[in-house]
Design an enzyme around this catalytic site. Structure first.
Site, short mmCIF file in Angstrom:
data_model
loop_
_atom_site.label_atom_id
_atom_site.label_comp_id
_atom_site.label_asym_id
_atom_site.label_seq_id
_atom_site.Cartn_x
_atom_site.Cartn_y
_atom_site.Cartn_z
N LYS A 80 0.84 -1.21 0.00
CA LYS A 80 0.00 0.00 0.00
C LYS A 80 0.87 1.26 0.00
O LYS A 80 1.69 1.45 0.90
CB LYS A 80 -0.91 0.00 1.24
CG LYS A 80 -1.66 1.33 1.47
CD LYS A 80 -2.59 1.24 2.69
CE LYS A 80 -3.19 2.61 3.04
NZ LYS A 80 -4.08 2.57 4.22
N LYS A 94 -10.13 12.70 8.55
CA LYS A 94 -9.67 12.26 9.87
C LYS A 94 -9.64 13.44 10.82
O LYS A 94 -9.51 14.58 10.39
CB LYS A 94 -8.24 11.70 9.74
CG LYS A 94 -8.13 10.36 9.04
CD LYS A 94 -6.67 9.93 8.96
CE LYS A 94 -6.52 8.60 8.23
NZ LYS A 94 -7.12 7.46 8.97
N ARG A 128 -7.64 -0.43 0.98
CA ARG A 128 -8.19 -1.66 0.37
C ARG A 128 -8.62 -1.42 -1.06
O ARG A 128 -8.61 -2.34 -1.88
CB ARG A 128 -9.34 -2.18 1.24
CG ARG A 128 -10.51 -1.24 1.31
CD ARG A 128 -11.43 -1.54 2.46
NE ARG A 128 -10.88 -1.07 3.75
CZ ARG A 128 -11.48 -1.26 4.91
NH1 ARG A 128 -12.62 -1.91 4.98
NH2 ARG A 128 -10.93 -0.82 6.02
N ASP A 178 -2.57 10.17 3.81
CA ASP A 178 -3.96 9.76 4.00
C ASP A 178 -4.67 10.73 4.94
O ASP A 178 -4.55 10.61 6.16
CB ASP A 178 -4.01 8.33 4.56
CG ASP A 178 -5.45 7.85 4.76
OD1 ASP A 178 -6.38 8.51 4.25
OD2 ASP A 178 -5.63 6.81 5.42
N ASP A 200 -12.16 7.08 3.92
CA ASP A 200 -10.94 6.80 4.68
C ASP A 200 -10.55 5.32 4.61
O ASP A 200 -9.46 4.93 5.02
CB ASP A 200 -11.13 7.23 6.14
CG ASP A 200 -9.82 7.39 6.88
OD1 ASP A 200 -8.76 7.37 6.22
OD2 ASP A 200 -9.86 7.55 8.12
N GLU A 210 -9.43 3.69 2.18
CA GLU A 210 -8.91 3.84 0.81
C GLU A 210 -7.85 2.79 0.47
O GLU A 210 -7.68 2.45 -0.70
CB GLU A 210 -8.34 5.25 0.63
CG GLU A 210 -6.88 5.46 1.10
CD GLU A 210 -6.67 5.24 2.59
OE1 GLU A 210 -7.66 5.31 3.35
OE2 GLU A 210 -5.53 4.96 3.00
N ASP A 245 1.68 6.40 5.56
CA ASP A 245 0.69 5.43 5.07
C ASP A 245 1.15 4.78 3.75
O ASP A 245 0.44 3.99 3.16
CB ASP A 245 -0.67 6.13 4.89
CG ASP A 245 -1.84 5.17 5.06
OD1 ASP A 245 -1.66 4.12 5.71
OD2 ASP A 245 -2.92 5.48 4.54
N1 BES Z 1 -4.20 4.37 6.98
C1 BES Z 1 -5.33 4.09 7.78
C2 BES Z 1 -5.05 3.05 8.86
C3 BES Z 1 -4.09 3.44 9.96
C4 BES Z 1 -4.57 3.95 11.15
C5 BES Z 1 -2.73 3.26 9.80
C6 BES Z 1 -3.68 4.28 12.16
C7 BES Z 1 -1.85 3.59 10.80
C8 BES Z 1 -2.32 4.09 11.99
C9 BES Z 1 -6.47 3.57 6.90
O1 BES Z 1 -6.52 4.06 5.62
C10 BES Z 1 -7.75 3.97 7.56
O2 BES Z 1 -7.99 5.14 7.66
N2 BES Z 1 -8.54 3.00 7.98
C11 BES Z 1 -9.77 3.27 8.63
C12 BES Z 1 -10.79 2.31 8.09
C13 BES Z 1 -12.19 2.61 8.49
C14 BES Z 1 -12.65 3.92 7.89
C15 BES Z 1 -13.10 1.49 8.04
C16 BES Z 1 -9.57 3.05 10.13
O3 BES Z 1 -8.80 2.16 10.52
O4 BES Z 1 -10.14 3.79 10.90
ZN ZN Z 2 -4.73 4.68 4.83
MN MN Z 3 -7.58 5.88 5.49
#
Ligand code: BES
Ligand code: ZN
Ligand code: MN
Length: 497
Positions: free
Chosen positions: A263, A275, A349, A268, A345, A347, A286
């Site tokens: 990824k 966020k 996947r 992000d 968010d 994104e 990220d």
């Molecule tokens: N890049 C984030 C995941 C992440 C969170 C990495 C904290 C490192 C530290 C990912 O893109 C994300 O935002 N995931 C969301 C998914 C949700 C919206 C279903 C999450 O984990 O909150």
């Molecule tokens: Zn992310």
């Molecule tokens: Mn995200």
């Protein structure tokens, strides 16, 4: 880096730093025939008696000019109990922390005693990696500080032969350089390292290797139908790229390859589902999955491993904006699956789904491993010490676990029962891009699984282990995953013959 080997009759003459592992199990008697060992053993005994230090696993202390010892500094490293199955990862981290703490000190000559550890080869590798990784400096954008680039001479006290040691040193250097590059790139800010300059870094880093590089730009991605990746990218004026590296030692293009996908979200923000601002700056990392794939590909090529491997890095920036995708949008993935965007968010996947579907169709790989900072949920579940491992294939999963073990990285297998996929059912499209908060790391993995088809697949969610602003990584990105991926490809080569 120069490295020489000494046998048991050693003296730390002139060493700037003497690294000395101490087991908590065997009493610290050392070798009575060696006066250096005896001196250190009595020092350790005294420290333990006064409760100033214990040799618990990974616990280290640096003593300056200790009594009776000709080395300028002594770094004691606790091995904990049971030095037969010694914990390679924590040993390496302890070495790394000592070397890091001495980065601005005049330390060039290091003597390290590993003769008391049963698996000396592993100890030697971890020691050298720890020393080289300890030199990593995250402050590349500081304008004032003069950087010290230590040129180490390392004396390894072990019963390994010089030739074997040279080989270990050469390989450890290749792996450490790859990990350090992954760390450097993943820490670069989003304004400097967006997809286009990321590709330039890949070109520069791979210039002196046999890696073949291919880059798809926006127009080609559109023509080919990377609908999910483009949907994530469309909020940013920094255009996406798909960067592909190929290591093909036999130049046999019919041979099904191993595919690695990482990824690469260069920043992000969350997009329209933005966020919270607290700690949002951390999302510059990220892209760590792509950085780990790049590091692994460089090491695989430099180690001249015999397997055909393809590394794929989908690179995008996830920003809100007038053209950004919105919750409620429906987009079409590379393989035709329609996806209802619930949360912009989620994104990672989306870009992985397209990259995976493309790789499966184009290469029919023997197996596919993806690595990503995918979900906060995984970090909540497993913390900073273990990354989540998901797989549709027990044999591949066992191989990846063995590889992680050899590389001194920790994974933990998570479930993938089909019931979890219910969370992704959409009323208007084939899939939703996320479920609710429950089992968030698993539903994300279920989303990816639907794009791999029958191919043996592993997914590594390193959102927790790649975390670095606080805690175990002490402010530096860890470059997690490089060693697991390299050891995996090495393992495949070993088991093939
Ligand atoms: N890049 C984030 C995941 C992440 C969170 C990495 C904290 C490192 C530290 C990912 O893109 C994300 O935002 N995931 C969301 C998914 C949700 C919206 C279903 C999450 O984990 O909150
Ligand atoms: Zn992310
Ligand atoms: Mn995200």
């Amino acid at each position: 880096m120069k490295i020489e080997v000494k046998d048991y009759d050693w003296k730390p003459i002139d060493a700037d730093l003497l690294l000395y592992p101490v087991s908590a199990e065997t009493p610290a008697t050392g070798n009575p025939e060696n006066s250096s060992d005896e001196t250190l053993s009595s020092l350790v005994a005294e420290l333990q008696q006064s409760k100033e230090w214990t040799p618990s696993k990974g616990n280290s202390i640096v003593l300056l000019a200790p009594r009776g010892c000709s080395a300028r500094r002594v770094g004691l490293i606790g091995l904990g109990k049971g030095n037969t199955a010694f914990d390679s990862g924590s040993f390496r981290t302890a070495v790394m922390n000592i070397v890091r703490s001495l980065r601005s000190a005049p330390v060039n000559r290091i003597t390290a005693v590993i003769s008391s550890i049963s698996d000396q080869e592993k100890a030697g590798r971890m020691l050298l990696e720890g020393i080289l990784m300890g030199q990593f400096d995250p402050g590349v954008h500081k304008s004032s500080e003069g950087r010290v680039d230590n040129n180490f001479t390392i004396t390894l006290v072990s019963s390994l032969g010089q030739e074997e040691t040279n080989l270990i040193a050469e390989q450890s250097k290749i792996i450490s350089d790859a990990v350090n590059l992954a760390r450097k790139l993943s820490n670069e800010p989003g304004n400097l390292l967006y997809p286009e300059p990321f590709v330039r870094e890949v070109q520069v880093a791979s210039a002196d290797t046999d890696l073949k590089i291919e880059v798809m730009k926006e127009k080609e991605l559109r023509e080919k139908g990377f609908g999910c990746l483009l949907a994530v990218a469309q909020g940013s004026c920094n255009k996406p790229r798909l960067c592909i590296l190929e290591h093909n030692p036999d130049s046999d293009h019919a041979k099904p390859p191993v595919v690695l996908v990482g990824k690469g979200v260069t920043f992000d923000s969350g997009g329209i589902s933005i966020k919270p601002s607290a700690s949002m700056e951390e999302m510059r990392a990220d892209k760590s999955g792509a950085c780990s794939v790049l590091g692994a590909m460089l090491a695989i090529s430099r180690l001249k491993l015999p397997t055909r491997v393809i590394g794929i890095m989908p690179l995008v920036e996830n920003l809100p904006g007038g053209n950004a995708q919105r919750p409620g949008d429906v987009v079409t993935a590379y393989n035709g699956t329609t996806v209802e965007i619930i949360n912009t968010d989620a994104e990672g996947r989306l870009i992985l789904a397209d990259a995976i579907a493309w790789a499966v169709k184009k290469f029919q790989p023997v197996c596919l491993v993806d690595i990503a900072t995918l979900t906060g949920a995984c970090a909540i579940a497993l913390g900073q010490y273990r990354a989540g491992l998901f797989s549709n294939n027990d044999k591949l999963c066992a191989q990846i676990s063995t590889a992680a073990d050899r590389g001194g990285e920790k994974l933990w297998r998570m479930p993938l029962d089909d019931e979890y996929k219910e969370a992704l059912e959409s009323k208007i499209a084939d899939l939703k891009n996320c479920g609710d908060r429950l089992g968030g790391a698993i539903t994300a993995a279920k989303f990816l699984e639907s794009f791999v088809g029958e191919i043996p697949w592993c997914h590594i969610d390193m959102a927790g282990t790649d975390y670095f602003p606080s805690g175990i990584n002490k402010g530096t990105p860890p470059g997690f995953g490089v060693r697991t991926l390299v050891e995996f490809v090495r393992l495949l080569a070993d088991t093939a013959c």
